[in-house]
Design an enzyme around this catalytic site. Structure first.
Site, PDB file in Angstrom:
ATOM      1  N   GLY B 235      36.831  -5.300  -3.804  1.00 10.87           N
ATOM      2  CA  GLY B 235      37.696  -6.417  -3.460  1.00 10.87           C
ATOM      3  C   GLY B 235      38.574  -6.833  -4.625  1.00 10.87           C
ATOM      4  O   GLY B 235      39.761  -7.029  -4.464  1.00 10.87           O
ATOM      5  N   PHE B 236      38.009  -6.959  -5.796  1.00 12.57           N
ATOM      6  CA  PHE B 236      38.761  -7.383  -6.986  1.00 12.57           C
ATOM      7  C   PHE B 236      39.408  -8.746  -6.786  1.00 12.57           C
ATOM      8  O   PHE B 236      40.424  -9.043  -7.403  1.00 12.57           O
ATOM      9  CB  PHE B 236      39.817  -6.332  -7.377  1.00 12.57           C
ATOM     10  CG  PHE B 236      39.266  -4.937  -7.493  1.00 12.57           C
ATOM     11  CD1 PHE B 236      38.298  -4.652  -8.443  1.00 12.57           C
ATOM     12  CD2 PHE B 236      39.681  -3.934  -6.648  1.00 12.57           C
ATOM     13  CE1 PHE B 236      37.766  -3.377  -8.548  1.00 12.57           C
ATOM     14  CE2 PHE B 236      39.158  -2.651  -6.745  1.00 12.57           C
ATOM     15  CZ  PHE B 236      38.196  -2.373  -7.702  1.00 12.57           C
ATOM     16  N   GLY B 463      29.971  -3.551  -5.422  1.00 12.87           N
ATOM     17  CA  GLY B 463      30.033  -2.319  -6.194  1.00 12.87           C
ATOM     18  C   GLY B 463      29.670  -2.538  -7.652  1.00 12.87           C
ATOM     19  O   GLY B 463      29.585  -1.595  -8.434  1.00 12.87           O
ATOM     20  N   ASN B 624      21.634  -4.213 -16.286  1.00 16.72           N
ATOM     21  CA  ASN B 624      21.584  -2.764 -16.058  1.00 16.72           C
ATOM     22  C   ASN B 624      22.688  -2.116 -16.892  1.00 16.72           C
ATOM     23  O   ASN B 624      23.861  -2.171 -16.523  1.00 16.72           O
ATOM     24  CB  ASN B 624      21.778  -2.433 -14.578  1.00 16.72           C
ATOM     25  CG  ASN B 624      21.582  -0.953 -14.303  1.00 16.72           C
ATOM     26  OD1 ASN B 624      21.466  -0.147 -15.237  1.00 16.72           O
ATOM     27  ND2 ASN B 624      21.541  -0.588 -13.042  1.00 16.72           N
ATOM     28  N   THR B 627      25.276   0.273 -14.892  1.00 14.31           N
ATOM     29  CA  THR B 627      26.313  -0.306 -14.035  1.00 14.31           C
ATOM     30  C   THR B 627      27.239  -1.218 -14.843  1.00 14.31           C
ATOM     31  O   THR B 627      28.431  -1.322 -14.539  1.00 14.31           O
ATOM     32  CB  THR B 627      25.684  -1.078 -12.873  1.00 14.31           C
ATOM     33  OG1 THR B 627      24.708  -2.000 -13.384  1.00 14.31           O
ATOM     34  CG2 THR B 627      24.999  -0.136 -11.910  1.00 14.31           C
ATOM     35  N   VAL B 696      29.935  -9.266 -16.229  1.00 20.12           N
ATOM     36  CA  VAL B 696      30.719  -8.208 -16.859  1.00 20.12           C
ATOM     37  C   VAL B 696      31.909  -7.735 -16.026  1.00 20.12           C
ATOM     38  O   VAL B 696      32.693  -6.907 -16.470  1.00 20.12           O
ATOM     39  CB  VAL B 696      29.778  -7.018 -17.206  1.00 20.12           C
ATOM     40  CG1 VAL B 696      29.216  -6.377 -15.947  1.00 20.12           C
ATOM     41  CG2 VAL B 696      30.438  -5.984 -18.081  1.00 20.12           C
ATOM     42  N   GLU B 698      34.855  -8.993 -15.096  1.00 14.94           N
ATOM     43  CA  GLU B 698      36.254  -9.243 -15.440  1.00 14.94           C
ATOM     44  C   GLU B 698      36.623  -8.821 -16.856  1.00 14.94           C
ATOM     45  O   GLU B 698      37.742  -8.369 -17.105  1.00 14.94           O
ATOM     46  CB  GLU B 698      36.595 -10.747 -15.307  1.00 14.94           C
ATOM     47  CG  GLU B 698      35.768 -11.547 -14.355  1.00 14.94           C
ATOM     48  CD  GLU B 698      36.188 -11.415 -12.919  1.00 14.94           C
ATOM     49  OE1 GLU B 698      35.318 -11.484 -12.055  1.00 14.94           O
ATOM     50  OE2 GLU B 698      37.377 -11.214 -12.648  1.00 14.94           O
TER      51      GLU B 698
END
Lengths: 174, 733, 335
Positions: B235-236, B463, B624, B627, B696, B698
């Site tokens: 989506g961002f 995501g 994590n 990711t 994390v 942005e």
């Protein structure tokens, strides 16, 4: 199998026979249905994704007769008698394809939406000895698959890792 | 905190679903009797819809209905309150009136039995418009500045007189073209009415927000609406808040008594599904001869549509990135005849940091100082806006580490001095930063007799890896292995969780999940100490839960599944909630990092590429590392697009969007990826939450575009202040 | 995508008969251009004739040394064909610079020749476009024309021909075999595409119902070096802003024969005879290349956003010639 002649009037539904992931499947579609929509809407093989519908992103990549193509730009009726592999057909006997395994190990995705297309391109290029094995050649060959999450670094690592597995697998058999 | 799972590399728990095609994105849902919706976009940007020739379209094969202003049911606008979590991207309802405010605004929606039928009918629908003259083109095509927004202003000290007195100063205007999110999965809705309940599958970054907004718009009790989003093709930011296609789809489903699915085309998605608005920013910086900042002024204008006043707060980084006693920001907002903008990854700050970090580079050159040294000399040890210490700031370590790995000390500062064959290398750097936010959150955890643990939260995974970090949290706190942890996200019926936005999801969700784990364990202890239970009569507080089992001080140990089975219980559950607390009054929370970029410029053929990026980013604890690193690497890839390629092209004559597709709107391809070296510092920020994680999503994007622009200057001597830095700009004499 | 009838054909005669001279009927092979434009409502065929089963999938060397390429040979097969790689490296390079792996796997040789412009106003059915709708005007002329042509433009149309493959073919030289209701004929490749002039809708010399069946490449220039340079915004999967395909043979440091074609800057695949003349019998040196580049672009006409293409094309020419000369020198060195 010799494909039969296909003829369809506009708005007329015709039968298309194809082999999807090794299974014979029959579609009832009008001639303006593209393979992508047929796989998803008719066969509910929804692993293949639509990202642009114009061959500009690669999310819809499937194999037709072993070649990676954009399924959004191929009419379903043009696939009469053809063999199609989608992401659902990558794994065999419950075992992930080396490309799938490598994508998992290298976190070669984020949202996962372009991933089936990425993997179908990767699987095809690893079987294509006309495409050189160096990173630059792989990156160029994979550039028809946009990953907006930008996981290219991990995708490249995964492809090259899968290559090692597939090469050693081949050697093991010989 | 010694951890077994958190902070360790963990493959995504949802990975196999994504790799086999089993992950159920909204577009993948098919239900019985389902119809397909296809919006009809306006082909003008400013005027009135005069007529729609509906009848021929209704006669087309498979067409069930065409909705438009004349027959669309009366609905209510959502109040669109962030506080009440019913915010929407566009308050105007679809087909509310016949005014056209932007190219691509829906004038109708066709509903048909099959997708192809809906699309064919939508193309066939003839519309007649009255086109008004004077469509306002984009901000960067006009000299207009719009209206001032006092609420977006900020001031400390006396920046004007400090600027006047200062010996070294710069004053430049920077501009950023509007950008498109280009998330891979287009906006999509499947709406079904079952009895009087509305069930919506939506590709959304906020099931809770859409749930409440739908309830307001359809005037329904919240408990009668459910929004589901198990997998999101990213989506961002443009899937944070609901768009009109979802309202039109839900209304059509209600009117027709059948489920309706609408998947926007890429063209529609780009025209009417959100964008990063253009910005024009004037930066005035002044320093003494030693490079200490004396004055900072940042005056910005951003654009929005005529139907929704979206404000991209670009000035804020100037108030808190560096130590400076005199600083001011101001903001203007200009309405234009484009589709409505919305947050896009690192909204506001990524644009503001672009201008600020380019301006810092220009100031360094004016001072004849190394640009990294200039940043060091203005290091902020506390948040200048709040007067509070940073909770955990290690930007100095980021500068040191990234500079060392990049080889910054070998940089010859003279423009064009670093040659290799046909190419000239350019080295540039920039600071990156993003605020650390946290929201209230609820979660539920079940310990089950089958030996599994289920954690549920009404947030979603776009995501970034939310499924996995929640599973890690449960595994960490229970000792139950990851393959026996089930995570349920993406349903508004689950305990209310946060938006997947603003890099807040991890820091918001995990403490609530942890609280729920503890509550479930407490419940288990109660059960364990009941009559006829293994620990009958024991003090529950004397029992410990480790490695999936309850144990007493005597060493007696019973696995939770055995315990539950023995008590004939299917499960025990715990509800948890967590919210930011008093720490917000003690510290200011923000993440920092540094990007160092190498570009290669081949002046003989005007070819530029980003060849190398070295970054150090401090996000507290990376729950994590796999990711989290992927987020930063991906942001670098996106930042290259922002720096060099991305621009929504609207024809200034009529404000229509020209490059509404994945071919003409250029994003970074695989072949453009540079060599990337990302380091995540591991400094848990326990003041922020018990896991020390700040988020994390942005931060990685901030600072990339200015580092590229600064590197380009170093290679070419050309200071290009307008993004994207395309070939023709590089070719200007 | 609107509806259309669909027919398959097994041989050329059947395909041509099925098509007839109806301009609402379209042949389809790879479909990468056609279906793209049908979805955009820009092309609205009432019937498609699928030519994939026609026996036009072979590449063969003729007795006279020329290479005959069947219409439905895909871009991938052609790019990797041993004869093409060995004797026509420019064509292989150009093909591989175009589109993506997947599109090259689908797109055919004849289809690539029939590729349509990427002009956004052509691709928007509601915009004014003389090429799509004669007489409707040209929104690109005073609109956003960054991607548009500077060579071969008219006051009716400035749309760029987007192909990479065709640039190589323009340089190499080729003959197209056409078959239609009135029989079979041949046409030189460089005469096939038309300049827009005052009839931009007439993009090529195909008559109604005619089908391209073969593309026969001229025999390669003896000892020539080859280089295709494509300049674009990003590194892959994008159309050219400017591209140059160069073939150069050198004798004793002097250019004996040179061919130069340009892409991304012209309304058709652009063979620059002006540049070739400037190169002929001149020393293989940068100053010569620069003169050739000047000559190639001397008639270029810029519009508001594409003036940069003129110097960019010059740069592409100079670099492509330099690299082609290097390639020629390498090829001539004893192995």
């Amino acid at each position: 199998m010799e494909p039969s002649e296909t003829s369809a009037q506009a708005d007329e539904t015709v039968t298309v026979n194809l082999f999807v992931n090794g299974e014979p499947r029959q579609l009832q579609v009008t001639s303006n249905v593209v393979l992508l929509d047929a796989l998803r809407d008719e066969l509910h093989l929804t692993g293949t994704k639509k990202g642009c519908d114009h061959g500009q992103c690669g999310a819809c990549t499937v194999h037709v007769e072993g070649k990676a193509i954009n399924s959004c730009l191929r009419l379903a009726v043009m696939c009469e008698g053809q063999h199609i592999t989608t992401v659902e057909g990558l794994a065999r006997n419950g075992e992930l394809h080396p490309v799938q395994r490598a994508f998992l190990d290298h976190d070669a995705y984020q949202c996962g939406y372009c991933t089936p297309g990425q993997m179908m391109s990767a699987a095809a290029l690893l079987e294509d000895d006309r495409i050189a094995a160096d990173d630059a050649s792989v990156r160029e060959a994979m550039s028809g698959n946009i990953c907006r999450c930008g996981a290219y670094k991990n995708i490249l690592e995964a492809v090259q890792d899968a290559r090692q597995v597939m090469v050693s697998g081949t050697e093991g058999r010989s | 905190m010694d951890t077994q799972v958190i902070g360790h590399r963990t493959p995504r728990v949802d990975g196999e679903n994504k790799l086999t095609g089993r992950a159920d994105y909204t577009t993948d849902w098919y239900v019985d009797n389902m119809l397909h919706g296809y919006p009809v976009p306006a082909s003008i940007s400013h005027g009135t819809l005069e007529a729609l020739d509906i009848e021929p379209v209704l006669a087309m094969p498979g067409v069930v209905a065409v909705y438009h202003h004349g027959n669309f049911p009366k609905l209510y606008r959502s109040p669109s309150s962030q506080a009440h979590q019913d915010q929407v991207s566009e308050v105007r309802l679809p087909f509310e009136d016949e005014r056209i405010h932007y190219d691509g605004q829906y004038v109708a929606m066709v509903v048909a039995e099959r997708y192809e039928q809906a699309r064919a009918a939508a193309h066939a629908l003839q519309a007649r418009y009255h086109q008004d003259s004077g469509a306002r083109p984009g901000l960067l095509e006009t000299r207009e500045d719009g209206r001032p927004l006092e609420s977006e202003g900020g001031l400390r000290g006396d920046p004007d007189s400090a600027y006047e007195r200062a010996p070294v100063k710069i004053d430049h205007v920077y501009a950023i073209a509007p950008e498109s999110h280009m998330q891979m999965e287009m906006h999509a809705t499947l709406a079904q009415w079952r009895d009087d309940r509305l069930i919506v599958h939506e590709s959304t970054q906020g099931v809770v927000y859409q749930h409440k907004a739908m309830a307001r718009i359809f005037d329904m009790p919240e408990e009668k609406v459910e929004v589901i989003s198990h997998y999101i093709g990213s989506g961002f930011g443009n899937k944070l808040f609901m768009w009109p296609h979802a309202v039109a789809t839900a209304a059509a489903a209600r009117e027709l008594g059948r489920p309706v699915k609408t998947v926007l085309s890429r063209q529609q998605d780009m025209a009417s599904g959100g964008n990063r608005p253009a910005s024009r920013q004037r930066l005035r910086l002044a320093a003494d001869e030693q490079g200490r900042l004396l004055s900072m002024r940042h005056d910005s204008t951003t654009e929005t549509s005529f139907v929704h006043p979206y404000v991209d707060s670009v000035g804020t980084p100037t108030l808190n990135l560096y130590a400076c006693d005199n600083a001011a920001i101001s903001h203007h907002l200009l309405e234009v005849n484009h589709g409505t903008p919305c947050p896009m990854r690192a909204p506001g700050e990524v644009s503001g940091i672009y201008a600020l970090e380019c301006a810092m580079d220009e100031l360094a050159i004016a001072l004849d100082m190394d640009p990294l040294e200039l940043r060091r000399r203005n290091y902020s040890y506390e948040d200048p806006t709040k007067g509070l210490p940073w909770s955990s700031k290690h930007l100095d370590t980021c500068y040191d580490s990234a500079a060392r790995r990049f080889g910054w000390e070998r940089r010859d500062p003279r423009v064009g001095s670093m040659r290799e064959g046909d190419e000239i290398l350019g080295w540039g750097m920039a600071t990156s930063s993003w605020t650390a936010g946290r929201q209230p959150c609820m979660a539920r955890v079940e310990l089950r007799a089958d030996g599994t643990v289920m954690a549920a939260c009404g947030t979603q995974d776009i995501g970034t890896g939310t499924y996995t970090v929640v599973a890690q949290t449960v595994a960490e706190l229970t000792g139950v292995p990851l393959d026996r942890v089930e995570v349920r996200l993406g349903e508004s019926s689950l305990p209310a969780g946060p938006l997947s936005g603003g890099s807040m999801a991890t820091a918001t969700t995990l403490p609530a999940v942890a609280a729920a784990v503890r509550a479930a364990i407490d419940e288990l202890k109660e059960v364990a100490t009941d009559e006829d239970a293994p620990f009958t009569g024991a003090d529950p507080d004397g029992l410990a839960f480790r490695d999936g089992a309850l144990a007493d001080e005597q060493g007696k140990r019973v696995a939770f599944d055995d315990l539950l089975s023995g008590q004939k219980l299917g499960s025990v559950s715990g509800d948890g909630q967590a919210a930011p607390g008093d720490e917000q009054n003690q510290y200011s929370f923000r993440s920092f990092g540094a990007h160092f970029v190498e570009v290669r410029w081949d002046p003989g053929i005007s070819r530029l590429c980003v060849s190398r990026v070295v970054s150090s980013i401090d996000i507290g604890r990376a729950v994590n590392p796999v990711t989290a690193r992927n987020q930063v690497e991906g942001a670098i890839v996106m930042g290259i697009g922002m720096g060099l390629f991305e621009k929504l092209d609207y024809d200034p004559r009529d404000a229509r969007l020209i490059n509404n597709n994945y071919s003409d709107y250029i994003v970074t391809s695989h072949a453009d990826m540079p060599e990337i070296d990302v380091e995540l510092l591991d400094n848990p920020d326990y003041a922020f939450n018990e896991f020390g994680a700040r988020g994390v999503g942005e931060i990685g994007l901030t600072g990339i575009a200015p580092a590229i622009a600064n590197a380009i200057y170093h290679a070419t001597g050309k200071r290009i202040r307008d993004l994207p830095i395309t070939i023709e700009k590089l070719m200007e004499p | 995508m609107r509806t259309f009838a669909y027919r398959t054909a097994d041989d050329v005669t059947q395909a041509v008969t099925t098509h007839g001279a109806d301009d609402q009927v379209a042949y389809v092979a790879g479909g990468t251009t056609l279906l793209d434009l049908v979805k955009l409502d820009v092309m609205r065929p009432t019937q498609l004739v699928d030519i994939n089963r026609l026996p036009l999938g072979e590449v063969e060397t003729l007795d006279d040394g020329r290479l005959r390429i069947g219409a439905t040979v895909t871009n991938t097969e052609l790019a990797h064909h041993p004869e093409v790689k060995a004797r026509y490296p420019l064509l292989s390079q150009a093909l591989l610079a175009g589109a993506s792996t997947q599109l090259r796997n689908m797109a055919t040789t004849a289809g690539n020749i029939m590729q349509r412009t990427r002009c956004p106003y052509y691709r928007d059915a509601s915009a004014a476009c003389n090429r799509r709708e004669p007489g409707s005007g040209c929104d690109a002329m005073h609109g956003i024309n960054r991607m548009h042509a500077v060579l071969g433009v008219s006051d009716q149309c400035i749309a760029t021909h987007p192909s990479d493959m065709c640039i190589a073919m323009a340089a190499i030289g080729a003959t197209l075999t056409l078959e239609g209701p009135d029989g079979k004929r041949e046409i030189a490749f460089n005469d096939f595409h038309r300049l827009p002039g005052d009839q931009p809708e007439k993009e090529h010399e195909l008559r109604p119902g005619e089908l391209i069946t073969y593309i026969t490449l001229d025999t390669p220039i003896e000892g020539a070096g080859a280089y295709y340079l494509k300049l674009r915004d990003r590194a892959s999967y994008e159309f050219a802003l400017a591209s140059a395909g160069a073939l150069v043979s050198i004798q004793d440091g002097v250019i004996h024969e040179a061919r130069l074609a340009l892409g991304g800057v012209a309304t058709k695949p652009w063979r620059s005879h002006e540049a070739e003349q400037a190169l002929h019998n001149q020393p293989a040196a940068v100053s010569t290349f620069e003169m050739a580049a000047e000559a190639a672009m001397q008639d270029a006409v810029p519009h508001e956003h594409n003036a940069f293409k003129i110097p960019l094309a010059r740069q592409a020419i100079v670099r492509a010639l330099r690299e082609a000369c290097k390639d020629a020198e390498n090829a001539n060195e004893p192995r």
